[in-house]
Write a protein that holds these residues in place. Structure first.
Motif, mmCIF file in Angstrom:
data_model
loop_
_atom_site.group_PDB
_atom_site.id
_atom_site.type_symbol
_atom_site.label_atom_id
_atom_site.label_comp_id
_atom_site.label_asym_id
_atom_site.label_seq_id
_atom_site.Cartn_x
_atom_site.Cartn_y
_atom_site.Cartn_z
ATOM 1 N N CYS A 159 47.741 -55.601 -80.507
ATOM 2 C CA CYS A 159 47.212 -54.787 -79.413
ATOM 3 C C CYS A 159 45.706 -54.568 -79.587
ATOM 4 O O CYS A 159 45.171 -54.625 -80.699
ATOM 5 C CB CYS A 159 47.933 -53.442 -79.322
ATOM 6 S SG CYS A 159 47.766 -52.373 -80.764
ATOM 7 N N GLN A 204 47.431 -47.849 -73.358
ATOM 8 C CA GLN A 204 48.515 -48.822 -73.508
ATOM 9 C C GLN A 204 49.878 -48.204 -73.230
ATOM 10 O O GLN A 204 50.741 -48.820 -72.598
ATOM 11 C CB GLN A 204 48.491 -49.410 -74.928
ATOM 12 C CG GLN A 204 49.636 -50.359 -75.240
ATOM 13 C CD GLN A 204 49.666 -50.766 -76.701
ATOM 14 O OE1 GLN A 204 48.631 -50.835 -77.369
ATOM 15 N NE2 GLN A 204 50.852 -51.041 -77.229
ATOM 16 N N ASN A 239 43.712 -54.011 -73.107
ATOM 17 C CA ASN A 239 45.171 -53.986 -73.153
ATOM 18 C C ASN A 239 45.827 -55.085 -72.322
ATOM 19 O O ASN A 239 46.970 -55.462 -72.590
ATOM 20 C CB ASN A 239 45.681 -52.619 -72.708
ATOM 21 C CG ASN A 239 45.483 -51.557 -73.774
ATOM 22 O OD1 ASN A 239 45.653 -51.816 -74.963
ATOM 23 N ND2 ASN A 239 45.104 -50.364 -73.353
ATOM 24 N N THR A 240 45.127 -55.608 -71.332
ATOM 25 C CA THR A 240 45.699 -56.700 -70.542
ATOM 26 C C THR A 240 45.842 -57.986 -71.349
ATOM 27 O O THR A 240 46.541 -58.905 -70.920
ATOM 28 C CB THR A 240 44.839 -56.976 -69.296
ATOM 29 O OG1 THR A 240 43.466 -57.155 -69.693
ATOM 30 C CG2 THR A 240 44.950 -55.825 -68.303
ATOM 31 N N ASP A 241 45.186 -58.051 -72.502
ATOM 32 C CA ASP A 241 45.300 -59.225 -73.372
ATOM 33 C C ASP A 241 46.287 -59.014 -74.527
ATOM 34 O O ASP A 241 46.452 -59.904 -75.366
ATOM 35 C CB ASP A 241 43.932 -59.592 -73.966
ATOM 36 C CG ASP A 241 42.989 -60.176 -72.930
ATOM 37 O OD1 ASP A 241 43.476 -60.615 -71.868
ATOM 38 O OD2 ASP A 241 41.763 -60.191 -73.173
ATOM 39 N N ASN A 242 46.926 -57.858 -74.596
ATOM 40 C CA ASN A 242 47.844 -57.574 -75.692
ATOM 41 C C ASN A 242 48.946 -58.621 -75.775
ATOM 42 O O ASN A 242 49.405 -59.139 -74.751
ATOM 43 C CB ASN A 242 48.475 -56.194 -75.530
ATOM 44 C CG ASN A 242 47.489 -55.073 -75.784
ATOM 45 O OD1 ASN A 242 46.380 -55.298 -76.270
ATOM 46 N ND2 ASN A 242 47.873 -53.856 -75.442
ATOM 47 N N LYS A 285 43.692 -66.776 -73.868
ATOM 48 C CA LYS A 285 44.227 -65.600 -74.565
ATOM 49 C C LYS A 285 44.704 -65.957 -75.964
ATOM 50 O O LYS A 285 44.599 -65.131 -76.886
ATOM 51 C CB LYS A 285 45.341 -64.969 -73.734
ATOM 52 C CG LYS A 285 44.833 -64.289 -72.469
ATOM 53 C CD LYS A 285 45.918 -63.482 -71.769
ATOM 54 C CE LYS A 285 45.342 -62.750 -70.570
ATOM 55 N NZ LYS A 285 46.364 -61.915 -69.875
#
Length: 526
Positions: free
Chosen positions: A346, A384, A256-259, A216
């Protein structure tokens, strides 16, 4: 917050920042140490010795500490980025009225430089500038120093560990190229580490953003490359186009899971607005979101009970009357909870960056691809924040006319933009405005990013300050217009006192006077 005390503290420790940049960070190990038994430095393992520095390195990407957040994020980034307004008069001085105290102007530079570099240089020394830990530190360095160069212009970067008390500056183009080169090196180093050791990093406990997931961090690094490439593409086009394509091909943050967020247990925006009464939502933000009937309003701002309306405060009110403008009954506050995390990057931003690049021909795809990325960015932002978009993407209503209920003064943007991509045969420039406006709404509360976009594109359109109290040596001859306002912060007085030769050279790099009206390189029209 007692700002006079803050000034005293900074004057005591900041005769010039370079002296502290070469000071060993072991002096503040007690503050940074995360070991449960609170041992001395000699008792720490290598991972603890280095890892304990990373919470401070991470913090400089978006300050959670209340005083730092107020002086950097709230007063500068979020006011000039159109998100928030300070509602304390502080004896008549304010960034919003263009007459901040001189030490306020110095504060972001001095504080970020010391907080980051005093720790980074120790990491660099211990790692001997190699390995995955050093690579991680350099990604954080890029994210942080990008904020500083975008505020001030030329900064000390490539020579930061060489100059001692007199560190040389790099011009902004060189800073950007060095930042991107450092990201490339970090990406390669982390990729090599992951190929050999795909398990979680041994420093995971110190990584409050991604919990040791270097995959990430690589995506975050590619996102920073894309952000920077789009920023400079009008003045460094061919180089920027190549960097954009590299970043997109390698994989930025797209879901969004990597924000990237920094967690808090004492959110500074909540404290400043709800506990201190020093902060409200900006009138320009409430005007856009009300006009668009944006479903994110309830997530971004509180509802003023008088009239049951989302209502912000105009920036730049002379001697603002705090009891009135901080009242929740009349004006909206940022809708953060005490434990709300702080945004760093984001997925929606990636989509809007690609939308602009496609629209301008910097990447393939043209208008149709730009529209697809644009609508993807809106959808990602709604997801998000956990709201339903409904018909928002097809909306053709403009921002509302804002009316201050205290003064009856009304104001609106000059050429109202809407959400729908093709309404009324929108021109390319109008579509650019749509992209930047929706990117602004999605990036809340990353004020520095929005301020950058406004300076380089003129979008989103903001309201000018209500009262222009421009102080000598800060603004210069700036006109108080929605498209100009403040373009940068002047260099700190501490640099003139302790690093005069180099800061004078930095002024020559600006191509203008050392005042807030001088455009940074990437905002200068080719």
């Amino acid at each position: 917050m007692k700002l006079n005390n803050q000034r005293t503290i900074h004057k005591a420790i900041m005769l010039f920042f370079a002296a502290l940049l070469i000071t060993s960070c072991t002096d503040n190990f007690e503050d940074l140490n995360l070991h449960p038994s609170n041992p001395s430095e000699n008792d720490l393992t290598n991972s603890e010795r280095i890892g304990s520095l990373f919470p401070t390195l991470i913090s400089t990407m978006h300050y959670a500490q209340e005083n730092r957040n107020q002086m950097v994020e709230q007063m500068v980034g979020n006011q000039y980025g159109g998100y928030m307004v300070t509602t304390n008069s502080w004896q008549g001085t304010n960034f919003g009225t263009f007459n901040p105290a001189k030490d306020w102007v110095d504060y972001p530079f001095n504080t970020i430089m010391v907080d980051f570099n005093s720790n980074y240089l120790f990491v660099k020394e211990v790692t001997q500038s190699t390995g995955y830990i050093y690579a991680w530190a350099n990604i954080l360095r890029v994210a942080t120093m990008l904020r500083v160069t975008d505020m001030y212009g030329p900064i000390p970067y490539s020579k930061i560990s060489e100059g001692g008390l007199t560190t040389g500056y790099d011009n902004v183009q060189d800073v950007y190229h060095n930042l991107i080169a450092d990201l490339d090196n970090s990406i390669a180093s982390l990729a090599s580490y992951l190929a050999e050791k795909p398990t979680q990093s041994p420093l995971a406990e110190y990584d409050v953003v991604f919990n040791g997931d270097f995959g990430k961090w690589i995506r975050f690094a590619n996102s920073l490359k894309l952000r920077m490439a789009v920023r400079i593409a009008q003045v460094d086009t061919e180089y920027a186009k190549a960097v954009m394509q590299q970043a997109i091909d390698a994989g930025p943050i797209e879901v969004n899971t990597d924000n990237a967020f920094i967690p808090t247990q004492d959110n500074p925006y909540y404290k400043s607005s709800h506990s201190w009464g020093d902060l409200a939502v900006s009138a320009v933000l409430s005007a856009y979101m009300n006009g668009f009937e944006d479903p994110r309003r309830e997530v971004y701002m509180t509802l003023a009970t008088y009239g049951e309306k989302y209502r912000g405060v105009r920036m730049g009110i002379e001697n603002i009357y705090k009891p009135w403008y901080s009242a929740t009954a009349y004006f909206s506050k940022p809708a953060f909870a005490s434990d709300s995390p702080l945004l760093v990057y984001c997925a929606a931003e990636t989509a809007f960056l690609k939308a602009e690049a496609a629209l301008r021909g910097w990447i393939p795809g043209g208008d149709e691809q730009a529209r697809s990325f644009y609508e993807e960015g809106i959808t990602l932002s709604m997801e998000q924040h956990g709201v339903t978009a409904g018909d928002f993407i097809q909306s053709t209503t403009p921002p509302e006319v804002y009316k201050d209920i205290a003064t009856n003064i009304s104001i609106s943007v000059n050429t109202p933009v809407t959400v729908s991509w093709n309404d009324a045969g929108a021109s390319e420039n109008t579509k650019l405005e749509k992209i930047i406006t929706q990117k602004w709404l999605a990036n809340y509360p990353l004020g520095f990013e929005s301020w950058c976009d406004h300076r380089r594109t003129g979008f989103p359109q903001f309201f000018p300050a209500q009262d222009n109290l421009s102080s000598s040596g800060f603004i210069g001859d700036v006109t108080n217009s929605s498209s100009r306002m403040v373009r940068r912060l002047p260099f700190p007085q501490s640099q003139y006192q302790g690093n005069n030769t180099n800061v004078q050279e930095a002024v020559q790099m600006l191509g203008g006077d050392d005042v807030a009206n001088t455009d940074i390189w990437w905002a200068q029209k080719p």
